[in-house]
Design an enzyme around this catalytic site. Structure first.
Site, PDB file in Angstrom:
ATOM      1  N   ASP A 110      28.871 -57.040 -48.164  1.00 30.56           N
ATOM      2  CA  ASP A 110      29.817 -56.018 -48.575  1.00 30.56           C
ATOM      3  C   ASP A 110      31.200 -56.277 -47.984  1.00 30.56           C
ATOM      4  O   ASP A 110      31.406 -57.226 -47.223  1.00 30.56           O
ATOM      5  CB  ASP A 110      29.317 -54.642 -48.132  1.00 30.56           C
ATOM      6  N   TYR A 124      20.687 -62.046 -39.231  1.00 30.03           N
ATOM      7  CA  TYR A 124      21.971 -61.390 -39.032  1.00 30.03           C
ATOM      8  C   TYR A 124      22.287 -61.263 -37.550  1.00 30.03           C
ATOM      9  O   TYR A 124      21.387 -61.212 -36.706  1.00 30.03           O
ATOM     10  CB  TYR A 124      21.962 -59.993 -39.658  1.00 30.03           C
TER      11      TYR A 124
END
Length: 610
Positions: free
Chosen positions: A138, A261
């Site tokens: 995003d 991540y």
């Protein structure tokens, strides 16, 4: 000859008459010039000259080139982009990473998409390119190992047997699939920089065509994809590697079995307040020393305890943002690894927080001395930590919701048991309303593509990193000279990222030095000057009653009296949210061919990044 034939006798004219005459002649001259000269200042050029020097465009004949399916691994810093994915008819304030990729691939004539009349000429068009992507980050989120699969133009001659055929290409040949692309009109600018043209243009003539010549090698004789794209991409987007040998039916989305991540944060999270006014009551006793904890410091041990509870297969509906358009009902996701890790403890700017007056616990505050305090043999200066997370797939904004809960635990606003409460969807089927963590510190760190059928989660793709094959290419093809744009040297990927890093590092150093200068200007004993922490009585009263909540950004958010998470208002149940959307959109679940169960089993790579 008469006087009239010789013209006027200016010797007898007065100064005023001469000036008037000169002015008249100048005006007449300008009028005559304007009649024959174009509006621009330059003289008109002959049509032959204009034709010779025009920017000639010619049609790129795609039928002369073969194509191949490859994977590209690339990195980008996400702060300047509106996320990875481009959406048609959705204008965004910032460009997307996909837009930059598409422009580079198109300018290099590496992709030959099927024309789509519904798209504008400058809109990304992936039709016919077999395009797939691993994770859709995003806005503001970075990635250091993003992966896409795409069919690109190849340097392999159409009339030459291939000596080293990749498994993916062998499968295409066996299935009788044509790896060539039908002619597509792509226009090349012949005035492109010479070195760039040499790099981007296929050079069939450099590959000998006689029978004694070596056969085409699918790696060393191929186009320099990484170097070509890096020359056309912005400096904060870098192609790192390419993979020529993909397994059958490869998809960057569905073939990825693990995504990793990292979420970066500082310790302390925000600048502490000296004196007793900066101390706060805690729900969990601090270790290894006693006393109240100063605001701004995070309880790393408590965060680690909470993070460990994420590991395993759980329903994460209370750790994500619901997208009713997907009608997802299954929120089970498997987490392989969840840990709070400390980066190398190097001395950094903003060292003033290491002074005892700003210490984490009140018992370490004997008075103001601008010198670093030592805890367990390490300087107590700002440190960098990461929340490292490995999972098979993630829901929309799942990572940032998980991080937000860990920050609440680290600040002592919630106990580690809050994770158990939120994972118990039988007891708590409705998500409490809470803010997710900031986007900028999140990075898609790595993507794993294990060998099909293997129990190992390690990446098995054959990545060829930029600059690694340069020497072998030169040995096989003497016509290819070493150019810049590899890993090191002028135009190298390391040099380009160094420039980006150094600019931001200098900003960090200067800001940190400014903090130290300001903090050193008042050397009074803060233990006897609690009231000085606020400039006025009202500010002091406000700071003592308003709770500061850290959410991963550059500062904190004042929330007044903190409301425990399980006492906050709840969202509607997932079933209710989906049903309302389906009714509003007129979706008939029995006839639309997209049942909730079928959607729910898809790897949630569209949400994996935030």
């Amino acid at each position: 000859m008469s006087t009239s034939d010789k013209g006027p006798n200016y010797s007898k004219w007065s100064n005023d008459e001469l000036i008037k005459r000169v002015t008249t002649l100048e005006t007449q001259l300008r009028e005559e010039i304007a009649k024959v000269r174009p509006t621009s200042d330059r003289l008109p050029l002959s049509p032959e000259y204009e034709l010779r020097n025009a920017r000639v465009k010619k049609v790129f004949d795609s039928s002369r080139y073969s194509t191949r399916l490859i994977a590209l691994k690339f990195a980008y810093l996400g702060q300047r982009y509106n996320g990875l994915e481009y959406h048609t008819n959705n204008d965004t304030p910032l460009p997307t990473v996909e837009e930059e990729l598409w422009k580079a691939l198109s300018k290099a004539c590496l992709i030959l998409p099927t024309p789509n009349p519904e798209l504008k000429p400058d809109e990304p068009n992936w039709e016919g390119c077999e395009y797939s992507k691993c994770g859709r980050t995003d806005k503001g989120v970075s990635a250091f190992a993003q992966v896409i699969g795409i069919r690109v133009r190849s340097n392999r001659p159409l009339d030459r047997a291939q000596a080293s055929t990749s498994p993916g290409e062998a499968q295409e040949a066996e299935a009788g699939q044509n790896t060539d692309t039908a002619g597509v009109k792509v226009y090349l600018d012949e005035t492109r920089d010479q070195e760039e043209s040499e790099l981007l243009t296929a050079i069939p003539s450099t590959l000998p065509s006689n029978e004694q010549s070596p056969l085409f090698h699918h790696i060393y004789d191929e186009l320099p994809y990484c170097q070509a794209l890096n020359r056309l991409l912005p400096p904060d987007i870098r192609i790192l590697a390419w993979c020529p040998t993909l397994p059958p039916n490869f998809s960057a989305r569905f073939s990825c079995k693990e995504r990793r991540y990292r979420y970066f944060f500082t310790q302390p999270a925000f600048t502490p307040t000296p004196g007793t006014i900066g101390l706060q009551e805690r729900t969990k006793g601090p270790t290894p020393v006693t006393g109240r904890r100063r605001e701004g410091w995070l309880d790393i041990d408590a965060m680690r305890e909470a993070a460990a509870k994420f590991i395993g297969l759980h329903d994460f509906r209370n750790f994500c943002k619901v997208d009713p358009s997907k009608q997802i009902e299954n929120f089970d996701r498997r987490i392989f690894h969840a840990e709070i890790e400390k980066m190398d403890p190097l001395q950094e700017p903003a060292g003033y927080v290491g002074s005892p007056a700003f210490s984490e616990y009140e018992d370490l505050n004997p008075g103001w001395r601008f010198e670093p305090s030592i805890i367990n043999g390490e300087p107590y200066t700002p440190n960098i930590y990461t929340f490292t997370l490995h999972g098979s797939a993630f829901l929309w904004h799942q990572v940032r919701h998980m991080v937000a809960i860990l920050f609440l635990v680290g600040q002592g606003l919630e106990s580690p048991a809050i994770v158990d409460e939120l994972l118990d969807v039988q007891k708590n089927p409705q998500k409490p309303q809470y803010e997710m963590a900031d986007d900028a510190p999140l990075v898609l760190w790595d993507c794993m593509f294990p060998r099909p059928g293997s129990e190992s989660q390690e990446d098995a793709l054959e990545w060829h990193y930029i600059g690694a094959d340069t020497e072998e290419k030169e040995k096989r093809n003497t016509a290819v000279k070493r150019k810049s744009g590899g890993r090191y040297g002028v135009g190298g990927v390391v040099d380009e990222i160094w420039k980006v890093w150094r600019g931001r590092k200098i900003d960090e150093v200067l800001a940190g030095a400014m903090l130290d200068v300001i903090a050193e200007q008042d050397t009074r004993n803060w233990s006897d000057a609690d009231g000085e922490a606020s400039s006025t009585v009202d500010e002091q009263r406000k700071s003592s009653t308003s709770k500061k909540v850290f959410q991963g950004g550059n500062g904190y958010r004042s929330v007044g009296t903190y409301t425990p998470l399980m006492q906050k208002p709840r969202m509607e149940r997932i079933e209710v949210i989906n049903a309302k959307y389906a009714k509003r959109k007129g979706i008939d679940e029995k006839q639309d061919g997209k049942s909730s169960s079928s959607l729910s089993v898809e790897p949630a790579t569209d949400s994996a990044t935030t």
